[in-house]
Design an enzyme around this catalytic site. Structure first.
Site, PDB file in Angstrom:
ATOM      1  N   ASN A   9       5.126  47.851  29.185  1.00 55.44           N
ATOM      2  CA  ASN A   9       5.653  46.690  29.796  1.00 55.44           C
ATOM      3  C   ASN A   9       6.171  46.837  31.222  1.00 55.44           C
ATOM      4  O   ASN A   9       7.310  47.354  31.274  1.00 55.44           O
ATOM      5  CB  ASN A   9       6.565  46.028  28.722  1.00 55.44           C
ATOM      6  CG  ASN A   9       6.941  44.382  29.130  1.00 55.44           C
ATOM      7  OD1 ASN A   9       6.848  44.218  30.257  1.00 55.44           O
ATOM      8  ND2 ASN A   9       6.980  43.734  28.278  1.00 55.44           N
ATOM      9  N   GLY A  11       7.566  44.472  33.062  1.00 54.26           N
ATOM     10  CA  GLY A  11       8.727  43.766  33.337  1.00 54.26           C
ATOM     11  C   GLY A  11       9.881  44.316  32.875  1.00 54.26           C
ATOM     12  O   GLY A  11      10.816  44.524  33.515  1.00 54.26           O
ATOM     13  N   ASP A  69      13.883  47.287  21.522  1.00 52.23           N
ATOM     14  CA  ASP A  69      13.123  46.450  20.601  1.00 52.23           C
ATOM     15  C   ASP A  69      13.855  45.182  20.307  1.00 52.23           C
ATOM     16  O   ASP A  69      15.396  45.318  20.306  1.00 52.23           O
ATOM     17  CB  ASP A  69      13.354  47.105  19.072  1.00 52.23           C
ATOM     18  CG  ASP A  69      12.225  46.549  18.325  1.00 52.23           C
ATOM     19  OD1 ASP A  69      11.082  46.619  18.889  1.00 52.23           O
ATOM     20  OD2 ASP A  69      12.289  46.068  17.089  1.00 52.23           O
ATOM     21  N   ASP A 153      10.619  32.018  24.760  1.00 55.56           N
ATOM     22  CA  ASP A 153      11.265  31.206  25.764  1.00 55.56           C
ATOM     23  C   ASP A 153      11.615  29.729  26.008  1.00 55.56           C
ATOM     24  O   ASP A 153      12.281  29.332  25.904  1.00 55.56           O
ATOM     25  CB  ASP A 153      11.273  31.721  27.055  1.00 55.56           C
ATOM     26  CG  ASP A 153      11.903  33.281  27.453  1.00 55.56           C
ATOM     27  OD1 ASP A 153      12.562  33.721  26.539  1.00 55.56           O
ATOM     28  OD2 ASP A 153      11.432  33.748  28.418  1.00 55.56           O
TER      29      ASP A 153
HETATM   30  P1  IMP Z   1       9.681  43.904  21.728  1.00 49.46           P
HETATM   31  O1  IMP Z   1      10.903  44.206  21.742  1.00 49.46           O
HETATM   32  O2  IMP Z   1       8.875  43.977  23.295  1.00 49.46           O
HETATM   33  O3  IMP Z   1       8.592  44.523  20.599  1.00 49.46           O
HETATM   34  O4  IMP Z   1       9.307  42.175  21.695  1.00 49.46           O
HETATM   35  C1  IMP Z   1       9.435  41.732  20.233  1.00 49.46           C
HETATM   36  C2  IMP Z   1       9.070  40.303  20.504  1.00 49.46           C
HETATM   37  O5  IMP Z   1      10.367  39.376  20.319  1.00 49.46           O
HETATM   38  C3  IMP Z   1       8.393  39.558  21.681  1.00 49.46           C
HETATM   39  O6  IMP Z   1       6.924  39.841  21.534  1.00 49.46           O
HETATM   40  C4  IMP Z   1       8.544  38.253  21.589  1.00 49.46           C
HETATM   41  O7  IMP Z   1       8.196  37.398  20.539  1.00 49.46           O
HETATM   42  C5  IMP Z   1      10.180  38.165  21.198  1.00 49.46           C
HETATM   43  N1  IMP Z   1      11.236  38.403  22.458  1.00 49.46           N
HETATM   44  C6  IMP Z   1      11.942  39.491  22.563  1.00 49.46           C
HETATM   45  N2  IMP Z   1      12.669  39.061  23.623  1.00 49.46           N
HETATM   46  C7  IMP Z   1      12.195  38.075  24.103  1.00 49.46           C
HETATM   47  C8  IMP Z   1      12.717  37.271  25.153  1.00 49.46           C
HETATM   48  O8  IMP Z   1      13.402  37.540  26.054  1.00 49.46           O
HETATM   49  N3  IMP Z   1      11.941  35.761  25.466  1.00 49.46           N
HETATM   50  C9  IMP Z   1      11.173  35.520  24.496  1.00 49.46           C
HETATM   51  N4  IMP Z   1      10.679  36.188  23.489  1.00 49.46           N
HETATM   52  C10 IMP Z   1      11.121  37.433  23.250  1.00 49.46           C
END
Ligand code: IMP
Length: 196
Positions: A9, A11, A69, A153
């Site tokens: 990712n 970002g 995570d 968000d």
């Molecule tokens: P990961 O930590 O990249 O696996 O993200 C897990 C999931 O949590 C993401 O795909 C979103 O569904 C949700 N999520 C985590 N952080 C955010 C955020 O800052 N905004 C919106 N959704 C989030």
């Protein structure tokens, strides 16, 4: 010192670089070191999943590895979708659909309080491990609002600001978000570790 971020990712890489760069450390992505690895995130907690990712990338690259995570935890849903946030409704389901499904599930439910949580783990080749956490409290909005951000968000409402995360600028979101808070806590720990 060079760290590999256990993620593809962009970002996340930029956020890490901007906060950790101040400590004079270099953060590169998995792709930068030619690692295609996608470890299975089968942990029951954010901490377990962050550890799985950081450990796997550290072992495969031989370099210190950082993983995070995160997820949305809704009180009326016993903390769900939590670690399953990305898989809510199935991995193929779009976010507008996931949001619609969550809003339907929340119909008539109280309270609407929730939080975003983020866990960061850093594994060093010498076996040492650093962990940091961040949270941000909010409520589940009744309708999606705002165009910014990603994921959930548009329905994560911050009562103090009277706006959803999707209505904040990236800087405003970073200043209060679970990931921003976890990153700042992690930067403090890393600073102490590097000064040892
Ligand atoms: P990961 O930590 O990249 O696996 O993200 C897990 C999931 O949590 C993401 O795909 C979103 O569904 C949700 N999520 C985590 N952080 C955010 C955020 O800052 N905004 C919106 N959704 C989030």
């Amino acid at each position: 010192m060079k760290f590999v971020l256990a993620s593809h990712n962009k970002g996340k890489l930029e956020e890490m670089q901007s906060i950790l760069g101040e400590l004079g450390v270099e953060v590169v992505s998995q792709s930068d070191v030619g690692l295609e690895l996608e470890p299975e995130e089968n942990g029951m907690t954010f901490a377990e999943n962050a550890r799985i990712k950081a450990q796997a990338v550290m072992e495969a690259s031989g370099l210190a590895a950082i993983a995070d995570d995160s997820g949305l935890c809704v009180d009326a849903l016993q903390g769900g979708p939590g670690v399953y946030s990305a898989r809510y409704g199935g991995e193929e389901m779009s976010y507008p659909e996931k949001i619609r499904m969550l809003l339907q599930t929340m119909q008539g439910q109280t309270p609407r309080t929730c939080h975003f949580a983020c866990h960061i783990t850093c594994c060093f080749p010498n076996g040492e491990v650093l962990d940091a956490e961040g949270k941000c409290q909010g409520t589940v909005a009744f309708v999606p609002m705002g165009e910014g951000g990603f994921g959930f968000d548009p329905i994560f409402f911050v009562p103090d600001l009277k706006k959803t995360f999707a209505q904040l600028s990236p800087e405003e979101k970073n200043a209060i978000s679970h990931r921003g808070n976890a990153l700042r806590a992690f930067a403090e720990q890393l600073k102490a570790y590097l000064e040892k």
